[in-house]
Motif scaffolding. Structure first.
Motif, PDB file in Angstrom:
ATOM      1  N   ALA A   1       0.639  -1.047   0.016  1.00  0.00           N
ATOM      2  CA  ALA A   1      -0.306   0.041  -0.026  1.00  0.00           C
ATOM      3  C   ALA A   1       0.851   1.238   0.159  1.00  0.00           C
ATOM      4  O   ALA A   1       1.960   1.257   0.426  1.00  0.00           O
ATOM      5  CB  ALA A   1      -0.793   0.035   1.203  1.00  0.00           C
ATOM      6  N   LEU A   2       0.066   2.239  -0.596  1.00  0.00           N
ATOM      7  CA  LEU A   2       0.950   3.564  -0.741  1.00  0.00           C
ATOM      8  C   LEU A   2      -0.008   4.776  -0.070  1.00  0.00           C
ATOM      9  O   LEU A   2      -1.073   4.959  -0.631  1.00  0.00           O
ATOM     10  CB  LEU A   2       1.516   3.983  -2.109  1.00  0.00           C
ATOM     11  N   SER A   3       0.608   5.544   0.576  1.00  0.00           N
ATOM     12  CA  SER A   3      -0.098   6.849   0.928  1.00  0.00           C
ATOM     13  C   SER A   3       0.661   8.050   0.293  1.00  0.00           C
ATOM     14  O   SER A   3       1.716   8.157   0.531  1.00  0.00           O
ATOM     15  CB  SER A   3      -0.355   6.740   2.487  1.00  0.00           C
ATOM     16  N   ILE A   4      -0.084   9.025  -0.234  1.00  0.00           N
ATOM     17  CA  ILE A   4       0.503  10.510  -0.648  1.00  0.00           C
ATOM     18  C   ILE A   4      -0.317  11.310  -0.204  1.00  0.00           C
ATOM     19  O   ILE A   4      -1.752  11.319   0.276  1.00  0.00           O
ATOM     20  CB  ILE A   4       0.513  10.298  -2.265  1.00  0.00           C
ATOM     21  N   ASP A   5       0.344  12.642  -0.183  1.00  0.00           N
ATOM     22  CA  ASP A   5      -0.457  13.925   0.424  1.00  0.00           C
ATOM     23  C   ASP A   5      -1.563  14.316  -0.757  1.00  0.00           C
ATOM     24  O   ASP A   5      -0.886  14.798  -1.723  1.00  0.00           O
ATOM     25  CB  ASP A   5       0.260  14.682   1.015  1.00  0.00           C
ATOM     26  N   ALA A   6      -2.699  14.324  -0.712  1.00  0.00           N
ATOM     27  CA  ALA A   6      -3.456  14.925  -1.438  1.00  0.00           C
ATOM     28  C   ALA A   6      -3.450  16.518  -1.769  1.00  0.00           C
ATOM     29  O   ALA A   6      -2.991  17.014  -0.734  1.00  0.00           O
ATOM     30  CB  ALA A   6      -5.313  14.841  -1.028  1.00  0.00           C
ATOM     31  N   GLY A   7      -3.508  16.836  -2.982  1.00  0.00           N
ATOM     32  CA  GLY A   7      -3.179  18.578  -3.230  1.00  0.00           C
ATOM     33  C   GLY A   7      -1.717  18.700  -3.443  1.00  0.00           C
ATOM     34  O   GLY A   7      -1.341  20.082  -3.537  1.00  0.00           O
ATOM     35  N   LYS A   8      -1.008  18.115  -2.677  1.00  0.00           N
ATOM     36  CA  LYS A   8       0.441  18.328  -2.669  1.00  0.00           C
ATOM     37  C   LYS A   8       1.377  17.325  -3.264  1.00  0.00           C
ATOM     38  O   LYS A   8       2.729  17.702  -3.406  1.00  0.00           O
ATOM     39  CB  LYS A   8       0.953  18.327  -1.166  1.00  0.00           C
ATOM     40  N   THR A   9       0.925  16.097  -4.037  1.00  0.00           N
ATOM     41  CA  THR A   9       1.790  15.365  -4.611  1.00  0.00           C
ATOM     42  C   THR A   9       1.180  15.378  -6.169  1.00  0.00           C
ATOM     43  O   THR A   9       0.044  15.049  -6.355  1.00  0.00           O
ATOM     44  CB  THR A   9       1.331  13.827  -3.932  1.00  0.00           C
ATOM     45  N   LEU A  10       2.346  15.130  -6.884  1.00  0.00           N
ATOM     46  CA  LEU A  10       2.178  15.388  -8.338  1.00  0.00           C
ATOM     47  C   LEU A  10       1.913  13.926  -8.940  1.00  0.00           C
ATOM     48  O   LEU A  10       3.112  13.138  -8.553  1.00  0.00           O
ATOM     49  CB  LEU A  10       3.091  16.210  -9.124  1.00  0.00           C
ATOM     50  N   ILE A  11       1.110  13.321  -9.407  1.00  0.00           N
ATOM     51  CA  ILE A  11       1.025  12.064 -10.071  1.00  0.00           C
ATOM     52  C   ILE A  11       1.430  12.302 -11.524  1.00  0.00           C
ATOM     53  O   ILE A  11       0.578  12.725 -12.604  1.00  0.00           O
ATOM     54  CB  ILE A  11      -0.527  11.547  -9.917  1.00  0.00           C
ATOM     55  N   VAL A  12       2.567  11.798 -12.038  1.00  0.00           N
ATOM     56  CA  VAL A  12       2.761  11.548 -13.342  1.00  0.00           C
ATOM     57  C   VAL A  12       1.983  10.514 -14.282  1.00  0.00           C
ATOM     58  O   VAL A  12       1.975   9.250 -13.857  1.00  0.00           O
ATOM     59  CB  VAL A  12       4.228  11.413 -13.732  1.00  0.00           C
ATOM     60  N   ASP A  13       1.283  10.882 -15.217  1.00  0.00           N
ATOM     61  CA  ASP A  13       0.287  10.076 -16.079  1.00  0.00           C
ATOM     62  C   ASP A  13      -0.433   9.419 -15.257  1.00  0.00           C
ATOM     63  O   ASP A  13      -0.597   7.991 -14.745  1.00  0.00           O
ATOM     64  CB  ASP A  13       1.162   9.382 -16.892  1.00  0.00           C
ATOM     65  N   PRO A  14      -1.568   9.966 -14.570  1.00  0.00           N
ATOM     66  CA  PRO A  14      -2.387   9.327 -13.276  1.00  0.00           C
ATOM     67  C   PRO A  14      -3.358   8.286 -13.831  1.00  0.00           C
ATOM     68  O   PRO A  14      -3.249   7.178 -13.242  1.00  0.00           O
ATOM     69  CB  PRO A  14      -3.393  10.592 -13.188  1.00  0.00           C
ATOM     70  N   ASP A  15      -3.529   8.028 -15.193  1.00  0.00           N
ATOM     71  CA  ASP A  15      -4.209   6.886 -15.507  1.00  0.00           C
ATOM     72  C   ASP A  15      -3.412   5.789 -15.724  1.00  0.00           C
ATOM     73  O   ASP A  15      -3.860   4.591 -15.039  1.00  0.00           O
ATOM     74  CB  ASP A  15      -4.942   7.127 -17.095  1.00  0.00           C
ATOM     75  N   ALA A  16      -2.302   5.900 -16.037  1.00  0.00           N
ATOM     76  CA  ALA A  16      -1.350   4.959 -16.137  1.00  0.00           C
ATOM     77  C   ALA A  16      -0.832   4.423 -14.672  1.00  0.00           C
ATOM     78  O   ALA A  16      -0.732   3.169 -14.525  1.00  0.00           O
ATOM     79  CB  ALA A  16      -0.040   5.374 -17.031  1.00  0.00           C
ATOM     80  N   PHE A  17      -0.671   5.337 -13.895  1.00  0.00           N
ATOM     81  CA  PHE A  17      -0.337   5.075 -12.535  1.00  0.00           C
ATOM     82  C   PHE A  17      -1.364   4.153 -11.706  1.00  0.00           C
ATOM     83  O   PHE A  17      -0.957   3.194 -11.341  1.00  0.00           O
ATOM     84  CB  PHE A  17      -0.019   6.445 -11.781  1.00  0.00           C
ATOM     85  N   ILE A  18      -2.576   4.661 -11.963  1.00  0.00           N
ATOM     86  CA  ILE A  18      -3.545   4.152 -11.194  1.00  0.00           C
ATOM     87  C   ILE A  18      -3.947   2.471 -11.808  1.00  0.00           C
ATOM     88  O   ILE A  18      -4.029   1.485 -11.033  1.00  0.00           O
ATOM     89  CB  ILE A  18      -4.993   4.660 -11.367  1.00  0.00           C
ATOM     90  N   ARG A  19      -3.779   2.621 -13.397  1.00  0.00           N
ATOM     91  CA  ARG A  19      -3.775   1.107 -13.813  1.00  0.00           C
ATOM     92  C   ARG A  19      -2.857   0.126 -13.411  1.00  0.00           C
ATOM     93  O   ARG A  19      -3.062  -0.930 -13.077  1.00  0.00           O
ATOM     94  CB  ARG A  19      -3.721   1.283 -15.335  1.00  0.00           C
TER      95      ARG A  19
END
Length: 285
Positions: free
Chosen positions: A246-264
């Motif tokens: 599992a991974l926790s990141i801070d909402a509104g402060k963390t940049l997700i590069v290519d969110p669709d690919a990351f979540i997939r």
């Protein structure tokens, strides 16, 4: 490009895909872009992206050439610049030869922490008429949302580990040591310093085996001009290799590069990824 598009923007490019995202976003807004690519870090593909684009220029230089960086940006008429992409802090201790401008910055510092070095560089840029702006200014839709981001929710054990890990990660980030802590069974397995997130995840996997949980946080007073937390598919790959769950990141402060690919990728790996809200952070204090 219309006269209403705004002045040219500078991009000081480190490693990863972050610089490409900023470059694309700025160009979509009609801004001419001058890229200062750090040769020890930046991806050579920047040359290909800029090729044939009359509104984009790429200048390669060493991490130590702060004076040259300033000169290039000023010559291009840049008054606003974005730092995008990681520059590993350890590179300052790995044979980089600072020019006189950077040397004068380093000599004034009482400590060479990430924030201290980058804040001092921002001050020098400002002294030369170049304002360092929020590195996510063009990329707001890519900032992590709050809540569960993947198909799988946290287990009770993962939630308990995160509650424990938040206290540790927030304290470490507040000391400007690193932004990632890896925990398991309410014990700290590994703490990030200069090595970077992927390497600390790998070390945790070697130390504690399957089931480690990764907590990546923003600093308590995160300066969004630099050192913004970033995750992407390589983060998932590092977690898969370490058998993290599992991974926790801070909402509104963390940049997700290519969110669709990351979540997939996270779903394919069976991970649970959550965005910690600001309210949750405040309640944990």
């Amino acid at each position: 490009m219309s006269s209403e598009a705004g002045p040219p923007i500078g991009v000081i490019a480190g490693n990863g895909r972050f610089p490409f995202l900023v470059l694309d976003a700025a160009r979509r807004l009609g801004r001419a872009v001058t890229v200062v690519a750090i040769q020890e870090e930046a991806d050579p593909e920047l040359n290909q992206v800029a090729a044939g684009a009359s509104d984009t220029a790429v200048h390669w230089m060493s991490l130590g050439q702060l004076g040259k960086c300033i000169a290039v940006l000023r010559e291009a008429g840049v008054t606003e610049a974005v730092m995008a992409g990681q520059v590993k802090h350890v590179k300052l201790f790995a044979g980089v030869m600072p020019d006189l401008t950077l040397l004068s910055v380093l000599k004034r510092l009482r400590a060479k922490s990430t924030d201290a070095v980058l804040s001092a560089i921002a001050d020098v840029l400002a002294d030369h008429g170049i304002t360092l702006v929020d590195s996510t200014a063009f990329l707001q839709p890519l900032l992590a949302a709050a809540g569960t981001l993947t198909e799988r929710e946290l287990t009770a054990e993962e939630s308990a580990d995160f509650a424990f890990g938040y206290r540790m990660a927030d304290a470490v980030a507040g000391l400007d040591l690193g932004q990632t802590v890896v925990v398991k069974d309410k014990a700290v397995v590994a703490v990030e310093a200069m090595e970077g997130t992927d390497e600390v995840i790998a070390r945790a996997g070697r130390l504690a085996g399957p089931g480690v949980r990764v907590v990546k946080v923003a600093k308590p007073n995160q300066d969004m001009r630099f050192d913004v937390p970033v995750v992407g598919v390589p983060t998932v790959e590092a977690m898969r290799e370490a058998q993290a769950s599992a991974l926790s990141i801070d909402a509104g402060k963390t940049l997700i590069v290519d969110p669709d690919a990351f979540i997939r990728a996270a779903n394919d790996a069976g991970l649970s990824v959550v965005g910690r809200s600001r309210n949750a952070r405040e309640e944990a204090k």
